[in-house]
Write a protein that holds these residues in place. Sequence first.
Motif, PDB file in Angstrom:
ATOM      1  N   UNK A  10      11.234 167.544  90.191  1.00  0.00           N
ATOM      2  CA  UNK A  10      11.900 166.461  89.468  1.00  0.00           C
ATOM      3  C   UNK A  10      13.179 166.134  90.226  1.00  0.00           C
ATOM      4  N   UNK A  11      13.370 164.869  90.519  1.00  0.00           N
ATOM      5  CA  UNK A  11      14.502 164.412  91.324  1.00  0.00           C
ATOM      6  C   UNK A  11      15.493 163.671  90.436  1.00  0.00           C
ATOM      7  N   UNK A  12      16.757 164.051  90.559  1.00  0.00           N
ATOM      8  CA  UNK A  12      17.790 163.416  89.742  1.00  0.00           C
ATOM      9  C   UNK A  12      19.159 163.636  90.369  1.00  0.00           C
ATOM     10  N   UNK A  13      20.143 162.941  89.862  1.00  0.00           N
ATOM     11  CA  UNK A  13      21.528 163.174  90.228  1.00  0.00           C
ATOM     12  C   UNK A  13      22.376 162.984  88.987  1.00  0.00           C
ATOM     13  N   UNK A  14      23.675 163.182  89.138  1.00  0.00           N
ATOM     14  CA  UNK A  14      24.613 162.940  88.044  1.00  0.00           C
ATOM     15  C   UNK A  14      25.758 162.080  88.567  1.00  0.00           C
ATOM     16  N   UNK A  72      13.871 165.872 100.817  1.00  0.00           N
ATOM     17  CA  UNK A  72      15.036 164.984 100.866  1.00  0.00           C
ATOM     18  C   UNK A  72      14.696 163.625 100.282  1.00  0.00           C
ATOM     19  N   UNK A  73      15.663 163.049  99.573  1.00  0.00           N
ATOM     20  CA  UNK A  73      15.522 161.698  99.039  1.00  0.00           C
ATOM     21  C   UNK A  73      16.892 161.045  98.939  1.00  0.00           C
ATOM     22  N   UNK A  74      16.893 159.731  98.772  1.00  0.00           N
ATOM     23  CA  UNK A  74      18.137 158.979  98.599  1.00  0.00           C
ATOM     24  C   UNK A  74      18.035 158.213  97.285  1.00  0.00           C
ATOM     25  N   UNK A 122      24.912 155.769  96.384  1.00  0.00           N
ATOM     26  CA  UNK A 122      23.642 156.299  96.891  1.00  0.00           C
ATOM     27  C   UNK A 122      23.856 157.764  97.232  1.00  0.00           C
ATOM     28  N   UNK A 123      23.222 158.640  96.487  1.00  0.00           N
ATOM     29  CA  UNK A 123      23.359 160.079  96.691  1.00  0.00           C
ATOM     30  C   UNK A 123      22.203 160.603  97.529  1.00  0.00           C
ATOM     31  N   UNK A 124      22.530 161.443  98.490  1.00  0.00           N
ATOM     32  CA  UNK A 124      21.501 162.142  99.264  1.00  0.00           C
ATOM     33  C   UNK A 124      21.182 163.432  98.513  1.00  0.00           C
ATOM     34  N   UNK A 125      19.946 163.537  98.041  1.00  0.00           N
ATOM     35  CA  UNK A 125      19.531 164.723  97.289  1.00  0.00           C
ATOM     36  C   UNK A 125      18.528 165.495  98.144  1.00  0.00           C
ATOM     37  N   UNK A 126      18.719 166.813  98.254  1.00  0.00           N
ATOM     38  CA  UNK A 126      17.862 167.595  99.129  1.00  0.00           C
ATOM     39  C   UNK A 126      17.828 169.049  98.686  1.00  0.00           C
ATOM     40  N   UNK A 127      16.761 169.719  99.097  1.00  0.00           N
ATOM     41  CA  UNK A 127      16.564 171.104  98.659  1.00  0.00           C
ATOM     42  C   UNK A 127      15.532 171.780  99.553  1.00  0.00           C
ATOM     43  N   UNK A 128      15.728 173.079  99.812  1.00  0.00           N
ATOM     44  CA  UNK A 128      14.719 173.881 100.488  1.00  0.00           C
ATOM     45  C   UNK A 128      13.795 174.487  99.432  1.00  0.00           C
ATOM     46  N   UNK A 147       1.857 177.280  92.051  1.00  0.00           N
ATOM     47  CA  UNK A 147       2.558 176.022  91.766  1.00  0.00           C
ATOM     48  C   UNK A 147       4.055 176.314  91.827  1.00  0.00           C
ATOM     49  N   UNK A 148       4.721 175.695  92.778  1.00  0.00           N
ATOM     50  CA  UNK A 148       6.163 175.898  92.957  1.00  0.00           C
ATOM     51  C   UNK A 148       6.896 174.728  92.329  1.00  0.00           C
ATOM     52  N   UNK A 149       7.819 175.033  91.441  1.00  0.00           N
ATOM     53  CA  UNK A 149       8.591 173.985  90.793  1.00  0.00           C
ATOM     54  C   UNK A 149       9.994 173.934  91.398  1.00  0.00           C
ATOM     55  N   UNK A 150      10.477 172.713  91.596  1.00  0.00           N
ATOM     56  CA  UNK A 150      11.776 172.545  92.253  1.00  0.00           C
ATOM     57  C   UNK A 150      12.546 171.411  91.591  1.00  0.00           C
ATOM     58  N   UNK A 151      13.854 171.559  91.539  1.00  0.00           N
ATOM     59  CA  UNK A 151      14.747 170.498  91.083  1.00  0.00           C
ATOM     60  C   UNK A 151      15.469 169.918  92.297  1.00  0.00           C
ATOM     61  N   UNK A 152      15.216 168.667  92.583  1.00  0.00           N
ATOM     62  CA  UNK A 152      15.800 167.994  93.747  1.00  0.00           C
ATOM     63  C   UNK A 152      17.008 167.200  93.257  1.00  0.00           C
TER      64      UNK A 152
END
Length: 208
Positions: free
Chosen positions: A62-66, A148-150, A187-193, A202-207
């Motif tokens: 799930x991809x999000x920012x604040x 990675x996402x923007x 515009x936030x650059x959101x990224x995660x390993x 099933x690997x769950x990740x918060x981007x």
Amino acid sequence: MMKLKKNIVAFIFAISLTSVASGQYKEPEKKDKVEVFRPEVAFDSLQAKKMLAKGTATIKGIAFTKPKNNLGFKSGQRIYANKIKVILFPVTPYFEAWYQLRKDKESLRKRRYVYLSDQAYRYRLEAVTNSDGEFTFPEMKPGKYFLQGFLGYTHYGTYNQYTGSGYNGYGGRTDYYQQKDYSVDHEDRIEEFVEVKENGEIVKVRLH
């Protein structure tokens, strides 16, 4: 005759625009403020291709920012990534060197760009989020990956704009303000390993 003079003047002016100026004192050009760095590790396309081969694991995220407050810290409710592209790169030795170089250079000062080669960029997977920011990469092999996402969003607010002052008969002053709306685009650059440890999981990740 007058027309001929005008043409001669225009011709001389055109030459002056295209010619290189010369003089006794020449001001040196400033150093380009944008510096480009490249990883010293060679990119292994065979390794990257092997890491992106089909497996049986799944990465669900799930991809999000604040929004950022006045101090530059993220706070408040989540802003979910609505229909944005999430890119997945295999974490090869080349990519690790690129990421570390980017991290080191960004900590020094701005306007330093760490170059990811076109060949390395070709070895990637892409997913598009839904309106809730959810995305999925199916058929993944065990290994380490970088997401990675923007995420673009608009911050809205209000402020009091000074419109003038008034004075009464006793010398008292009253300042007048009008509430105005404003908006600021971000515009936030959101990224995660993320790491897939075994097939079928099933690997769950918060981007974010």
